[in-house]
Design a protein around this motif. Structure first.
Motif, PDB file in Angstrom:
ATOM      1  N   GLU A  98       0.830  -1.206   0.000  1.00 13.34           N
ATOM      2  CA  GLU A  98       0.000   0.000   0.000  1.00 13.34           C
ATOM      3  C   GLU A  98       0.866   1.259   0.000  1.00 13.34           C
ATOM      4  O   GLU A  98       0.513   2.257  -0.613  1.00 13.34           O
ATOM      5  N   LYS A  99       2.012   1.198   0.635  1.00 11.74           N
ATOM      6  CA  LYS A  99       2.909   2.367   0.708  1.00 11.74           C
ATOM      7  C   LYS A  99       4.113   2.247  -0.246  1.00 11.74           C
ATOM      8  O   LYS A  99       4.951   3.143  -0.275  1.00 11.74           O
ATOM      9  N   LEU A 100       4.219   1.126  -0.967  1.00 13.12           N
ATOM     10  CA  LEU A 100       5.357   0.853  -1.863  1.00 13.12           C
ATOM     11  C   LEU A 100       6.668   1.023  -1.104  1.00 13.12           C
ATOM     12  O   LEU A 100       7.562   1.758  -1.514  1.00 13.12           O
ATOM     13  N   SER A 101       6.794   0.293  -0.007  1.00 11.66           N
ATOM     14  CA  SER A 101       7.894   0.594   0.917  1.00 11.66           C
ATOM     15  C   SER A 101       8.785  -0.581   1.321  1.00 11.66           C
ATOM     16  O   SER A 101       9.632  -0.407   2.191  1.00 11.66           O
ATOM     17  N   ASP A 102       8.632  -1.767   0.720  1.00 13.14           N
ATOM     18  CA  ASP A 102       9.489  -2.880   1.119  1.00 13.14           C
ATOM     19  C   ASP A 102      10.921  -2.621   0.646  1.00 13.14           C
ATOM     20  O   ASP A 102      11.186  -2.487  -0.553  1.00 13.14           O
ATOM     21  N   ARG A 103      11.826  -2.571   1.597  1.00 12.22           N
ATOM     22  CA  ARG A 103      13.222  -2.238   1.309  1.00 12.22           C
ATOM     23  C   ARG A 103      13.869  -3.216   0.317  1.00 12.22           C
ATOM     24  O   ARG A 103      14.639  -2.814  -0.547  1.00 12.22           O
ATOM     25  N   ARG A 104      13.540  -4.506   0.438  1.00  9.65           N
ATOM     26  CA  ARG A 104      14.144  -5.508  -0.457  1.00  9.65           C
ATOM     27  C   ARG A 104      13.718  -5.284  -1.901  1.00  9.65           C
ATOM     28  O   ARG A 104      14.504  -5.525  -2.822  1.00  9.65           O
ATOM     29  N   ILE A 105      12.522  -4.824  -2.094  1.00 10.73           N
ATOM     30  CA  ILE A 105      12.049  -4.529  -3.450  1.00 10.73           C
ATOM     31  C   ILE A 105      12.680  -3.236  -3.944  1.00 10.73           C
ATOM     32  O   ILE A 105      13.200  -3.174  -5.065  1.00 10.73           O
ATOM     33  N   LEU A 106      12.670  -2.213  -3.110  1.00  9.34           N
ATOM     34  CA  LEU A 106      13.227  -0.918  -3.502  1.00  9.34           C
ATOM     35  C   LEU A 106      14.716  -1.008  -3.824  1.00  9.34           C
ATOM     36  O   LEU A 106      15.201  -0.324  -4.729  1.00  9.34           O
ATOM     37  N   GLU A 107      15.444  -1.859  -3.109  1.00  5.27           N
ATOM     38  CA  GLU A 107      16.888  -2.001  -3.362  1.00  5.27           C
ATOM     39  C   GLU A 107      17.185  -2.585  -4.729  1.00  5.27           C
ATOM     40  O   GLU A 107      18.281  -2.425  -5.251  1.00  5.27           O
ATOM     41  N   ARG A 108      16.220  -3.252  -5.327  1.00  2.00           N
ATOM     42  CA  ARG A 108      16.404  -3.826  -6.663  1.00  2.00           C
ATOM     43  C   ARG A 108      16.183  -2.803  -7.775  1.00  2.00           C
ATOM     44  O   ARG A 108      16.470  -3.079  -8.927  1.00  2.00           O
ATOM     45  N   LEU A 109      15.655  -1.666  -7.423  1.00  2.00           N
ATOM     46  CA  LEU A 109      15.385  -0.624  -8.411  1.00  2.00           C
ATOM     47  C   LEU A 109      16.629   0.220  -8.643  1.00  2.00           C
ATOM     48  O   LEU A 109      17.462   0.366  -7.739  1.00  2.00           O
ATOM     49  N   PRO A 110      16.750   0.811  -9.831  1.00  2.00           N
ATOM     50  CA  PRO A 110      17.846   1.762 -10.044  1.00  2.00           C
ATOM     51  C   PRO A 110      17.746   2.889  -9.010  1.00  2.00           C
ATOM     52  O   PRO A 110      16.641   3.252  -8.587  1.00  2.00           O
ATOM     53  N   SER A 111      18.863   3.419  -8.594  1.00  2.00           N
ATOM     54  CA  SER A 111      18.869   4.407  -7.504  1.00  2.00           C
ATOM     55  C   SER A 111      17.941   5.584  -7.773  1.00  2.00           C
ATOM     56  O   SER A 111      17.319   6.101  -6.848  1.00  2.00           O
ATOM     57  N   GLU A 112      17.796   5.990  -9.018  1.00  2.00           N
ATOM     58  CA  GLU A 112      16.933   7.137  -9.318  1.00  2.00           C
ATOM     59  C   GLU A 112      15.436   6.790  -9.262  1.00  2.00           C
ATOM     60  O   GLU A 112      14.587   7.665  -9.315  1.00  2.00           O
ATOM     61  N   LYS A 113      15.109   5.512  -9.123  1.00  2.00           N
ATOM     62  CA  LYS A 113      13.704   5.072  -9.070  1.00  2.00           C
ATOM     63  C   LYS A 113      13.287   4.577  -7.689  1.00  2.00           C
ATOM     64  O   LYS A 113      12.195   4.051  -7.534  1.00  2.00           O
ATOM     65  N   ARG A 114      14.112   4.716  -6.685  1.00  2.00           N
ATOM     66  CA  ARG A 114      13.837   4.124  -5.374  1.00  2.00           C
ATOM     67  C   ARG A 114      12.856   4.913  -4.519  1.00  2.00           C
ATOM     68  O   ARG A 114      12.428   4.441  -3.480  1.00  2.00           O
ATOM     69  N   TYR A 115      12.473   6.079  -4.924  1.00  2.20           N
ATOM     70  CA  TYR A 115      11.544   6.891  -4.148  1.00  2.20           C
ATOM     71  C   TYR A 115      10.195   6.888  -4.851  1.00  2.20           C
ATOM     72  O   TYR A 115       9.840   7.815  -5.567  1.00  2.20           O
ATOM     73  N   LEU A 116       9.463   5.804  -4.649  1.00  4.69           N
ATOM     74  CA  LEU A 116       8.191   5.621  -5.322  1.00  4.69           C
ATOM     75  C   LEU A 116       7.080   6.377  -4.608  1.00  4.69           C
ATOM     76  O   LEU A 116       7.110   6.556  -3.393  1.00  4.69           O
ATOM     77  N   ARG A 117       6.086   6.774  -5.371  1.00  3.71           N
ATOM     78  CA  ARG A 117       4.927   7.486  -4.840  1.00  3.71           C
ATOM     79  C   ARG A 117       3.754   6.512  -4.830  1.00  3.71           C
ATOM     80  O   ARG A 117       3.448   5.898  -5.848  1.00  3.71           O
ATOM     81  N   HIS A 118       3.090   6.397  -3.699  1.00  7.55           N
ATOM     82  CA  HIS A 118       2.060   5.372  -3.539  1.00  7.55           C
ATOM     83  C   HIS A 118       0.787   5.650  -4.316  1.00  7.55           C
ATOM     84  O   HIS A 118      -0.053   4.785  -4.437  1.00  7.55           O
ATOM     85  N   ASN A 119       0.605   6.811  -4.851  1.00  2.00           N
ATOM     86  CA  ASN A 119      -0.626   7.141  -5.564  1.00  2.00           C
ATOM     87  C   ASN A 119      -0.365   7.356  -7.060  1.00  2.00           C
ATOM     88  O   ASN A 119      -1.106   8.068  -7.717  1.00  2.00           O
ATOM     89  N   PHE A 120       0.704   6.732  -7.590  1.00  2.00           N
ATOM     90  CA  PHE A 120       1.049   6.879  -8.999  1.00  2.00           C
ATOM     91  C   PHE A 120       1.101   5.509  -9.654  1.00  2.00           C
ATOM     92  O   PHE A 120       1.909   4.652  -9.269  1.00  2.00           O
ATOM     93  N   ARG A 121       0.227   5.323 -10.615  1.00  2.00           N
ATOM     94  CA  ARG A 121       0.061   4.040 -11.295  1.00  2.00           C
ATOM     95  C   ARG A 121       1.394   3.446 -11.771  1.00  2.00           C
ATOM     96  O   ARG A 121       1.665   2.275 -11.535  1.00  2.00           O
ATOM     97  N   ASP A 122       2.228   4.231 -12.455  1.00  2.00           N
ATOM     98  CA  ASP A 122       3.482   3.694 -12.990  1.00  2.00           C
ATOM     99  C   ASP A 122       4.406   3.197 -11.887  1.00  2.00           C
ATOM    100  O   ASP A 122       5.127   2.209 -12.066  1.00  2.00           O
TER     101      ASP A 122
END
Length: 165
Positions: A98-122
Motif C-alpha cells: 500500500e505504501k510501496l515501501s518494502d526495502r528488499r524490493i526498492l533495493e532492486r530498483l535503479p537508484s533514481e527510481k527508489r523513491y516511489l509514490r504510492h498514488n502513482f500508477r506507474d
C-alpha cells in the motif's frame, strides 16, 4: 516476505499488466488501490465487493484493516485478507504494498527510481513487477536439479586425458 510460489508471482504480474493497460486505479478506494487491485487477482471479488467489505467494518485504509485483522472473526474483510495470506502474503507485505515501501524490493530498483509514490500508477506497476521478479529469483534459487552427468563423463572429469599436439 511473501512465500514465493508460482501462483502469487503470476498474480503480481497480472496485476501490474492490468494496471499498465488502464485498469481502474484510485489509491483512496479499497477495491482499486494497490492492495485492492492485487486482491482482485487473488480472489474472485470485484473492486466494488472488496470496497464494500472494507467499508462494512468502517476501519479506514488497508493498513488499519491489517492492524485489526482477526482470522477467526468471520468478517468479510478478514476472510479476504486471510485468502490473500493463504496465497503466500504476510500482513507486512500488504502494508508495504500500500505504501510501496518494502526495502528488499526498492533495493532492486535503479537508484533514481527508489523513491516511489504510492498514488502513482506507474510506480505501482514498477513495484509489483520488481516484487514478482524478486519472488521468482527466490523460488528458482531453491530449486536443485539432479545431476544428469553420466558415469563415463564423471570418470573423464576425474582423470582428464592429456591432449598432445
Amino acid at each position: 516476505m511473501a512465500r514465493p510460489n508460482p501462483d502469487l508471482i503470476a498474480a503480481l504480474r497480472r496485476t501490474a499488466q492490468n494496471l499498465q493497460k488502464g485498469a481502474p486505479y484510485q489509491w483512496g478506494h479499497m477495491g482499486s488501490c494497490n492492495c485492492g487491485n492485487l486482491a482482485q487477482e487473488l480472489t474472485t471479488l470485484t473492486k466494488a465487493e472488496i470496497h464494500a467489505h472494507a467499508l462494512a467494518v468502517g476501519r479506514g485504509d488497508w493498513n488499519e484493516q491489517l492492524n485489526d485483522y482477526c482470522p477467526t472473526s468471520g468478517l468479510p474483510i478478514d476472510l479476504l485478507i486471510a485468502e490473500m495470506m493463504n496465497a503466500g502474503l504476510t500482513s507486512d507485505d500488504l502494508k508495504n504494498l500500500e505504501k510501496l515501501s518494502d526495502r528488499r524490493i526498492l533495493e532492486r530498483l535503479p537508484s533514481e527510481k527508489r523513491y516511489l509514490r504510492h498514488n502513482f500508477r506507474d510506480d505501482v506497476v514498477l513495484y509489483l513487477s520488481t516484487w514478482a521478479q524478486l519472488l521468482e529469483d527466490q523460488l528458482l534459487s531453491e530449486i536443485t536439479l539432479p545431476d544428469f552427468t553420466t558415469k563415463k563423463e564423471k570418470a573423464q572429469a576425474k582423470s582428464p586425458s592429456l591432449i598432445l599436439s
